[in-house]
Design an enzyme around this catalytic site. Sequence first.
Site, PDB file in Angstrom:
ATOM      1  N   THR A   1      66.910  62.229  42.154  1.00  0.00           N
ATOM      2  CA  THR A   1      66.350  61.195  41.281  1.00  0.00           C
ATOM      3  C   THR A   1      65.597  61.768  40.089  1.00  0.00           C
ATOM      4  O   THR A   1      65.508  61.114  39.045  1.00  0.00           O
ATOM      5  CB  THR A   1      65.405  60.279  42.083  1.00  0.00           C
ATOM      6  OG1 THR A   1      64.399  61.076  42.713  1.00  0.00           O
ATOM      7  CG2 THR A   1      66.170  59.505  43.139  1.00  0.00           C
ATOM      8  N   CYS A   2      65.055  62.969  40.241  1.00  0.00           N
ATOM      9  CA  CYS A   2      64.292  63.528  39.124  1.00  0.00           C
ATOM     10  C   CYS A   2      65.189  63.857  37.939  1.00  0.00           C
ATOM     11  O   CYS A   2      64.725  63.929  36.801  1.00  0.00           O
ATOM     12  CB  CYS A   2      63.506  64.761  39.558  1.00  0.00           C
ATOM     13  SG  CYS A   2      64.518  66.063  40.279  1.00  0.00           S
ATOM     14  N   PHE A   3      66.502  64.054  38.192  1.00  0.00           N
ATOM     15  CA  PHE A   3      67.440  64.355  37.110  1.00  0.00           C
ATOM     16  C   PHE A   3      68.505  63.267  36.955  1.00  0.00           C
ATOM     17  O   PHE A   3      69.455  63.441  36.187  1.00  0.00           O
ATOM     18  CB  PHE A   3      68.114  65.708  37.352  1.00  0.00           C
ATOM     19  CG  PHE A   3      67.160  66.862  37.326  1.00  0.00           C
ATOM     20  CD1 PHE A   3      66.555  67.259  36.146  1.00  0.00           C
ATOM     21  CD2 PHE A   3      66.849  67.542  38.493  1.00  0.00           C
ATOM     22  CE1 PHE A   3      65.671  68.324  36.127  1.00  0.00           C
ATOM     23  CE2 PHE A   3      65.966  68.604  38.478  1.00  0.00           C
ATOM     24  CZ  PHE A   3      65.363  69.003  37.295  1.00  0.00           C
TER      25      PHE A   3
END
Length: 753
Positions: free
Chosen positions: A724-726
């Site tokens: 989710t961070c990317f």
Amino acid sequence: DSLKSWTSTIGLAESQLKVDIEKSIYFTSAWRNKLFNSLKRSVGITNESNAINEITNDKIDRKVDRKIVDELDSKIDRQLVIQLGSYWGLLLPICASSGLSTHPSQCLLSTINSCRNWLDRLVLMLMYLLGSGGFNRLESLVCVYPIDRNCIHIISEDDGIIGLFLSIIASLKIALLYTDDIDLYTHQSPMSLHLLVPLIKCMKILSYRIITAHPNIGKQEKTTDKTEVNVNSSIRPSDQSTDSSVSRYFTDTFNSIFGSKTSKSDKKVDSNIGSNLITDTSVDSAIEQTRLYSTFKCLTSVLSDLYTRWIRKPFTKSYQLWELDSNSSISITHKIDLQDQVFVKILMDLPFIISFKERMSLFRAFIDNEKDSIQGRLGYSSDNRSKGTVVSIRRRYVLEDGIKAFKEVERKGAKALKDRIVVRYINDNNEEEKGIDLGGLFKDFLTDLSYKVFDPKLGLFLSINSTTDVVSVYPNPASELLYGEETNSLYFFLGQVLGKALYENITLQTCFTHFFLSFMRAKYNYTHLIDDLKTFDEELYKNLLFLKSYEGDISELSLTFSVNDDSFGCNKEIELIPNGSNIAVNSTNRFRYIHAVAKYYLHDRIKSQAQSFFSGLYQIIQPDMLSIFCSSELHILISGSSDGIDLSDWKANTRLVGYLPIDRYVSNFWSVVKDFNEADKRLLLRFVTSCERPPSLGFSSMNPFFTIQRVDCNDDSRLPTASTCFNVLKLPTYSNKQILKEKLLFSIRSNSG
């Protein structure tokens, strides 16, 4: 007789002031009575045989009948209507712009209240002068009418038309203060909706022309006089100035027009108010320049009020009613540039004539330019990239460490909050996780943090369940019982979280209530409290509307200016005004009571929490940049669009890693997603990006881009996973479309993988 009565008003005021030079012109009862009589007599209120009254009384029915207008030709003096229109167009905008508590404004209000169908009569007189051209002639006229024309001594028919048009707008400005949505949409009061549309078109054109001719109009600097700052008037942070000095400016200018000297109580005037307006000592110049400022203020006020109502409930289907584009009679010639003084003035006073998408792009461009200057651009050499502040976040203590991290950054100065915050995650073994934070880890951290801090279970916010299944939140009035002295600092921190999310273009899952977003934009119109109450408590809203239209003896209801509130842990009586529990509600004061109840529930209960929240927010995002959006647009800016997901936009702005666009795995994926219902599409988006709504400007603005990464597998046992961070979906190479669908649905519905 009407014209003589009107013009003799000036002589009356001058003679009165010779007796007592210190009296303000509208503090004299003789002046007020003369003005009332002039207004009323000219539209047939005091003389039943008057032609206009004879034709219009009980016959208007909120529609302009062409036959009625034609009859006027043979029964009234056309020149009289032109003269009255010109004079009213000068005076009434000044009255309406002088502040509701001042006597000029009260004079206009009394006229509207006492004169039956006042606005309809003005429209009838306007249509009489416009003739067969109707509103098309008016629209053509406002496109070419000289903005700086001095019509005091030489009056033409065009002056009468524009004067009546401005008289309608000034009267509408006052009337809308006491108009709720039921009045406007159901009873079509104070004006029929079909008349508002052509008036709006003319208002936006004239407003734009005034701005292009006088980009500094109404510009004022913030006063440092503490008496000008009413810290208790709004939940906006208390460093914002009020309009009290503007009212004093109008008081003095209004008096100067009619030969009065400033009264002792009004001698102290901020010279910055209406800068570049009063530059000549002549009365004619003062009249014209004051007319221009008050006209502009009336136009923008009415447009803003009607736009806010239209957003809640459109009275036309097309948004083009508000936009001033190349298809209109006049087009915006100034490019979208914050260095352009005219464009900035348009953006601050008439933002709705610029399309929402353009305003969104402008907001992001402004933020991104500032961010690049502070953080450096991603993708350039590391020497040009700011080091920022490195913070350590434990996975199990995101909230506690998040509060600590923001305090650590803030100690470096307000600018540090706009700089990079580099996250280093600490796992359960107290070891630093591998990874370089180029923005993705911070996004992951801020998203997790927002889930926790805005969760009603924490007690800082309460939720409202709407009919659209969207849970929206607002500050908990009783939060101080839970957090004591730390309450304000916590809300300040929450405001910083939201501000940082906006600054970094991170879409939040959290939705805020309509009324809280309205306050957030820093330009709240308090006359809309009763209508906004419907979005908070529909049952209370209906009860207050019942009271408003109640025809019986209100005293029998045994109501007082107090309410019982159980949100503080016990049933507590709250006085809405001083000694309110001993003041009974009756037919005379019920409107004040209705407004006071709405104000208490939407404003007073959360005032302290909201002030702290907005102070933290405005530390990162300038309030002027939020004020260019209405509440529903702010919702999209913060939480993304609630409309259906545009699959073609999604697909066009997706990057592939390890796959090619022609691969059958990619084709199968989009074919499966196309067959998903809207709920499953949102689950997929949330699974990959942490938010179920697309960014406010569409998928092209998602940072990082939505990405599908190839994961080779020998069997179909693996599940899709996400980073989710990317914004990366790690998609295995499934053997067929059916298995892909089953595995994908299992992952997004159970949040596994």
